[in-house]
Motif scaffolding. Structure first.
Motif, mmCIF file in Angstrom:
data_model
loop_
_atom_site.group_PDB
_atom_site.id
_atom_site.type_symbol
_atom_site.label_atom_id
_atom_site.label_comp_id
_atom_site.label_asym_id
_atom_site.label_seq_id
_atom_site.Cartn_x
_atom_site.Cartn_y
_atom_site.Cartn_z
ATOM 1 N N GLY A 111 0.834 -1.189 0.000
ATOM 2 C CA GLY A 111 0.000 0.000 0.000
ATOM 3 C C GLY A 111 0.869 1.238 0.000
ATOM 4 N N GLY A 112 0.247 2.376 0.197
ATOM 5 C CA GLY A 112 0.960 3.649 0.158
ATOM 6 C C GLY A 112 0.655 4.395 -1.114
ATOM 7 N N ASP A 113 0.803 3.723 -2.229
ATOM 8 C CA ASP A 113 0.440 4.227 -3.551
ATOM 9 C C ASP A 113 -0.171 3.061 -4.326
ATOM 10 O OD1 ASP A 113 1.170 6.973 -3.681
ATOM 11 O OD2 ASP A 113 3.289 6.398 -3.738
ATOM 12 N N PRO A 114 -1.028 3.345 -5.307
ATOM 13 C CA PRO A 114 -1.562 2.252 -6.137
ATOM 14 C C PRO A 114 -0.434 1.528 -6.856
ATOM 15 C CG PRO A 114 -2.811 4.279 -6.481
ATOM 16 C CD PRO A 114 -1.594 4.656 -5.687
ATOM 17 N N ILE A 115 -0.541 0.210 -6.975
ATOM 18 C CA ILE A 115 0.466 -0.576 -7.692
ATOM 19 C C ILE A 115 0.116 -0.570 -9.175
ATOM 20 C CG2 ILE A 115 1.560 -2.831 -7.937
ATOM 21 C CD1 ILE A 115 0.824 -3.407 -5.084
ATOM 22 N N ILE A 116 1.081 -0.262 -9.977
ATOM 23 C CA ILE A 116 0.830 -0.195 -11.412
ATOM 24 C C ILE A 116 0.621 -1.599 -11.980
ATOM 25 C CG2 ILE A 116 2.005 1.987 -11.762
ATOM 26 C CD1 ILE A 116 4.480 0.532 -12.415
ATOM 27 N N SER A 117 -0.167 -1.699 -13.014
ATOM 28 C CA SER A 117 -0.585 -2.993 -13.545
ATOM 29 C C SER A 117 0.579 -3.833 -14.055
ATOM 30 C CB SER A 117 -1.614 -2.799 -14.658
ATOM 31 O OG SER A 117 -1.080 -1.995 -15.694
ATOM 32 N N TRP A 118 1.632 -3.188 -14.563
ATOM 33 C CA TRP A 118 2.805 -3.934 -15.030
ATOM 34 C C TRP A 118 3.356 -4.813 -13.925
ATOM 35 C CZ3 TRP A 118 7.507 -3.203 -12.559
ATOM 36 C CH2 TRP A 118 8.583 -3.954 -13.063
ATOM 37 N N ALA A 119 3.444 -4.259 -12.698
ATOM 38 C CA ALA A 119 4.018 -5.007 -11.582
ATOM 39 C C ALA A 119 3.137 -6.180 -11.184
ATOM 40 C CB ALA A 119 4.229 -4.077 -10.392
ATOM 41 N N ILE A 120 1.838 -5.989 -11.224
ATOM 42 C CA ILE A 120 0.900 -7.065 -10.885
ATOM 43 C C ILE A 120 1.070 -8.232 -11.855
ATOM 44 C CG2 ILE A 120 -1.538 -7.690 -10.670
ATOM 45 C CD1 ILE A 120 -2.076 -4.736 -9.951
ATOM 46 N N ASP A 121 1.120 -7.906 -13.141
ATOM 47 C CA ASP A 121 1.276 -8.949 -14.161
ATOM 48 C C ASP A 121 2.603 -9.683 -14.006
ATOM 49 O OD1 ASP A 121 -1.154 -8.164 -15.176
ATOM 50 O OD2 ASP A 121 -0.288 -6.903 -16.749
ATOM 51 N N ARG A 122 3.665 -8.932 -13.756
ATOM 52 C CA ARG A 122 4.996 -9.520 -13.642
ATOM 53 C C ARG A 122 5.099 -10.418 -12.409
ATOM 54 N NH1 ARG A 122 9.252 -11.625 -16.119
ATOM 55 N NH2 ARG A 122 11.286 -10.962 -15.298
ATOM 56 N N LEU A 123 4.534 -9.987 -11.304
ATOM 57 C CA LEU A 123 4.576 -10.772 -10.073
ATOM 58 C C LEU A 123 3.813 -12.083 -10.236
ATOM 59 C CD1 LEU A 123 5.585 -10.725 -7.119
ATOM 60 C CD2 LEU A 123 3.371 -9.774 -6.493
ATOM 61 N N ASN A 124 2.649 -12.016 -10.860
ATOM 62 C CA ASN A 124 1.862 -13.229 -11.098
ATOM 63 C C ASN A 124 2.592 -14.195 -12.026
ATOM 64 O OD1 ASN A 124 -0.296 -12.450 -9.487
ATOM 65 N ND2 ASN A 124 -1.351 -11.403 -11.153
ATOM 66 N N GLU A 125 3.353 -13.638 -12.964
ATOM 67 C CA GLU A 125 4.101 -14.461 -13.918
ATOM 68 C C GLU A 125 5.267 -15.176 -13.230
ATOM 69 O OE1 GLU A 125 7.236 -13.707 -17.591
ATOM 70 O OE2 GLU A 125 5.701 -12.204 -17.195
ATOM 71 N N LEU A 126 6.006 -14.449 -12.391
ATOM 72 C CA LEU A 126 7.205 -15.012 -11.752
ATOM 73 C C LEU A 126 6.874 -15.903 -10.555
ATOM 74 C CD1 LEU A 126 9.578 -11.904 -11.791
ATOM 75 C CD2 LEU A 126 9.823 -13.982 -13.151
ATOM 76 N N PHE A 127 5.874 -15.494 -9.757
ATOM 77 C CA PHE A 127 5.555 -16.203 -8.518
ATOM 78 C C PHE A 127 4.052 -16.457 -8.418
ATOM 79 C CE2 PHE A 127 9.293 -13.505 -7.681
ATOM 80 C CZ PHE A 127 10.234 -14.483 -7.368
ATOM 81 N N PRO A 128 3.532 -17.355 -9.204
ATOM 82 C CA PRO A 128 2.083 -17.603 -9.208
ATOM 83 C C PRO A 128 1.550 -18.117 -7.871
ATOM 84 C CG PRO A 128 3.254 -19.278 -10.478
ATOM 85 C CD PRO A 128 4.241 -18.206 -10.183
ATOM 86 N N HIS A 129 2.450 -18.654 -7.013
ATOM 87 C CA HIS A 129 1.993 -19.174 -5.715
ATOM 88 C C HIS A 129 1.837 -18.076 -4.666
ATOM 89 C CE1 HIS A 129 6.350 -18.866 -5.089
ATOM 90 N NE2 HIS A 129 6.113 -18.885 -3.787
ATOM 91 N N ILE A 130 2.293 -16.853 -4.971
ATOM 92 C CA ILE A 130 2.218 -15.751 -4.014
ATOM 93 C C ILE A 130 1.014 -14.871 -4.332
ATOM 94 C CG2 ILE A 130 3.365 -13.710 -3.084
ATOM 95 C CD1 ILE A 130 6.031 -15.004 -3.755
ATOM 96 N N GLY A 131 0.172 -14.670 -3.354
ATOM 97 C CA GLY A 131 -0.960 -13.780 -3.531
ATOM 98 C C GLY A 131 -0.567 -12.347 -3.229
ATOM 99 N N LEU A 132 -0.943 -11.428 -4.092
ATOM 100 C CA LEU A 132 -0.686 -10.009 -3.877
ATOM 101 C C LEU A 132 -1.956 -9.354 -3.347
ATOM 102 C CD1 LEU A 132 1.024 -7.427 -4.119
ATOM 103 C CD2 LEU A 132 0.192 -7.212 -6.478
ATOM 104 N N VAL A 133 -1.855 -8.797 -2.149
ATOM 105 C CA VAL A 133 -2.984 -8.094 -1.548
ATOM 106 C C VAL A 133 -2.680 -6.602 -1.560
ATOM 107 C CG1 VAL A 133 -4.340 -7.722 0.540
ATOM 108 C CG2 VAL A 133 -3.635 -10.032 -0.078
ATOM 109 N N GLN A 134 -3.373 -5.871 -2.412
ATOM 110 C CA GLN A 134 -3.220 -4.426 -2.419
ATOM 111 C C GLN A 134 -4.106 -3.841 -1.333
ATOM 112 O OE1 GLN A 134 -2.771 -2.367 -6.313
ATOM 113 N NE2 GLN A 134 -3.615 -4.253 -7.153
#
Length: 522
Positions: A289-312
């Protein structure tokens, strides 16, 4: 129930938490059990009571991250004091303002910060100074930290506390100017820890890591206190010189299950050349949190670490630090939003007259719930303006969709008004960060005689990379409408940020308000 309950559970009268269970672990190796944490808390509390700290008195905490930080905070809470947790990056005059505004009676500080206190020591109300001198010596005008260790391990005197009694005074990060003290009660704190634990199913097996400075809610109240309430273990990062590589190593060493990373930390993580060498197999959730996460980072994180859930998450110190969260299951379809309200929390979007707006319309975000504070310290006018009928008017712009998901559009003051059009910086930032040479970016409006304001992009490039203004502008082709494109570019080594990771855009606007347009062609 008061904040001390989190540790009372190891005592015989409750004994719902085993004293030998590991409570805290420094990334450098030292650990404390719940029993040890409670013992140290009681020792500190007895000493503070002995030097005159009474219910309602303010005790300042000007310290770096440590195990002792938690013990001191809980000690202040147990005797009914109010912990004034201060940013160790502040300069003398800034500290003077907070200490005077809060009326701090006792100040616990790190020896390395004594030089900042020296010039203002005679202009503040502090009666007793206690110095944490692990790596130095206490000045002559302060007691050594050893004094706190001399207290008895059993708490001698504990005042009757109500849920509505204050426990912590947090001065807001000041993205728009002079900080205001948000007054947290025991009720705010317990409820906020509870709603996180309920939402994310924390338990005794949870290993939560905090990566920010403990003086801020984003490091202590977010995740850490909730993990302690749940009987889990909190891993504490050291202060200063943040290195994402070291953080990832600690996550693997300590088998961290949950970690709070600010957006800029995630961006650094995803742009590491060796990122794929980290398995992070124990990690189940990243909160950010702190600032909105840009969509590029969300896509990249899901691609590299699909087992990790990102909670914004979205929130603010005075209006519930995590008021809204986005479940990992919704990240693919609603990843551009901050999510939905947390348990026991309400959110609405209002217009200029305070009227609730329908789905799809941008307005000011308001929050309501048991973790919303009721006042600013000694600021009745600001209190009346911000807290209306139980709702906190955040000053942030957002929009709710038909399904109740909240999208953050930015601060009211961050919105750029150019040629009759509203431009939301996050839209422009989301495009520019995708350029391979860009490490970090902030977009602000600067004065323009023709358009009122124009878009200025402040860029931090990746180490060893370079990029021109024209290249960046051409990169926006087909991605941004013409009126949203930057007309000015500035290159910095780093962006000014608050403790919670928010970019201090007011500083950028002020610094570059007289900037002349570079010769970029549309």
């Amino acid at each position: 129930m008061d904040v001390g309950y989190l540790l009372d559970r190891v005592e015989p009268r409750l004994q719902t938490l085993h004293p030998d269970k590991e409570a805290l672990a420094l990334e450098t190796g030292e650990t404390w059990t719940y029993g040890k944490l409670n013992e140290m808390t009681n020792r500190y509390a007895n000493v503070l009571s002995g030097i005159g700290v009474r219910k309602g008195d303010r005790v300042g905490m000007l310290l770096f991250n440590s195990l002792e930080y938690f013990a001191l905070y809980f000690a202040i809470a147990k005797i009914g004091g109010i912990a004034v947790r201060m940013n160790f990056r502040l300069e003398s005059e800034e500290l003077e303002y907070i200490l005077n505004d809060s009326g701090t009676k006792v100040l616990c500080f790190d020896s390395s910060l004594s030089e900042r206190l020296e010039p203002v020591r005679d202009r503040i109300p502090v009666e007793s100074f206690i110095c944490y001198d692990a790596d130095g010596e206490a000045p002559a005008w302060a007691d050594s930290w050893d004094k706190l260790l001399k207290g008895d391990r059993e708490l001698a005197v504990r005042p009757t506390l109500e849920e509505t009694d204050p426990v912590m005074l947090m001065y807001t990060s000041g993205t728009t100017g002079r900080p205001k003290g948000a007054l947290w009660t025991h009720r705010n704190t317990i409820w906020f820890a509870t709603l996180q634990s309920l939402k994310w199913n924390f338990d005794g097996d949870t290993v939560g890591m905090t990566t920010g400075p403990l003086y801020h809610v984003g490091a202590m109240e977010d995740v850490a206190l909730a993990v302690l309430l749940s009987g889990g273990t909190v891993v504490i990062s050291k202060s200063g010189n943040f290195e994402i590589r070291r953080t990832l190593e600690v996550i693997e060493e300590k088998e961290v299950t949950d970690v709070f990373l600010f957006p800029f930390m995630i961006y650094e993580m995803l742009k590491l050349n060796e990122i794929e060498a980290f398995g992070l197999t124990s990690l189940r959730t990243i909160y950010s949190g702190g600032d909105p996460i840009i969509s590029w980072a969300i896509d990249r994180l899901n691609e590299l670490f699909p087992h990790i859930g990102l909670v914004q998450v979205y929130g603010l110190t005075e209006g519930t630090p995590i008021a809204v969260s986005l479940d990992p299951a919704d990240s693919k379809t609603k990843g551009y939003t901050a999510g939905k309200p947390m348990p026991f929390t309400e959110v609405k979007v209002v217009g200029e007259q305070g009227e609730a707006l329908p789905a799809g319309e941008i307005g000011e975000i308001c929050t309501k719930g048991p973790a919303v504070v009721s006042e600013y310290w000694n600021k009745p006018e600001a209190t009346a303006k911000t807290f209306v009928d139980g709702w906190c008017h955040t000053g942030d712009l957002g929009v709710l969709d038909a399904e109740g998901f909240l999208t953050i559009s930015g601060r009211k003051k961050d919105m750029i008004r150019s040629g009759g059009e509203n431009i939301y910086p996050v839209e422009v930032e989301d495009v520019l960060i995708r350029h391979e040479a860009v490490q970090d970016v902030a977009v602000v409006g600067i004065p323009d005689p023709k358009y009122i304001e124009t878009v200025c992009a402040v860029i931090v490039t990746k180490p060893g990379w370079s990029v021109t203004e024209q290249e960046l502008l051409e990169f926006t082709d087909g991605k941004l409408a013409r009126y949203k494109k930057p007309r000015s570019f500035v290159f910095l080594d780093e962006l000014p940020r608050t403790a919670s990771g928010k970019v201090q855009k007011f500083r950028l606007r002020e610094e570059f308000k007289h900037l002349r347009e570079p010769q970029v062609k549309f």
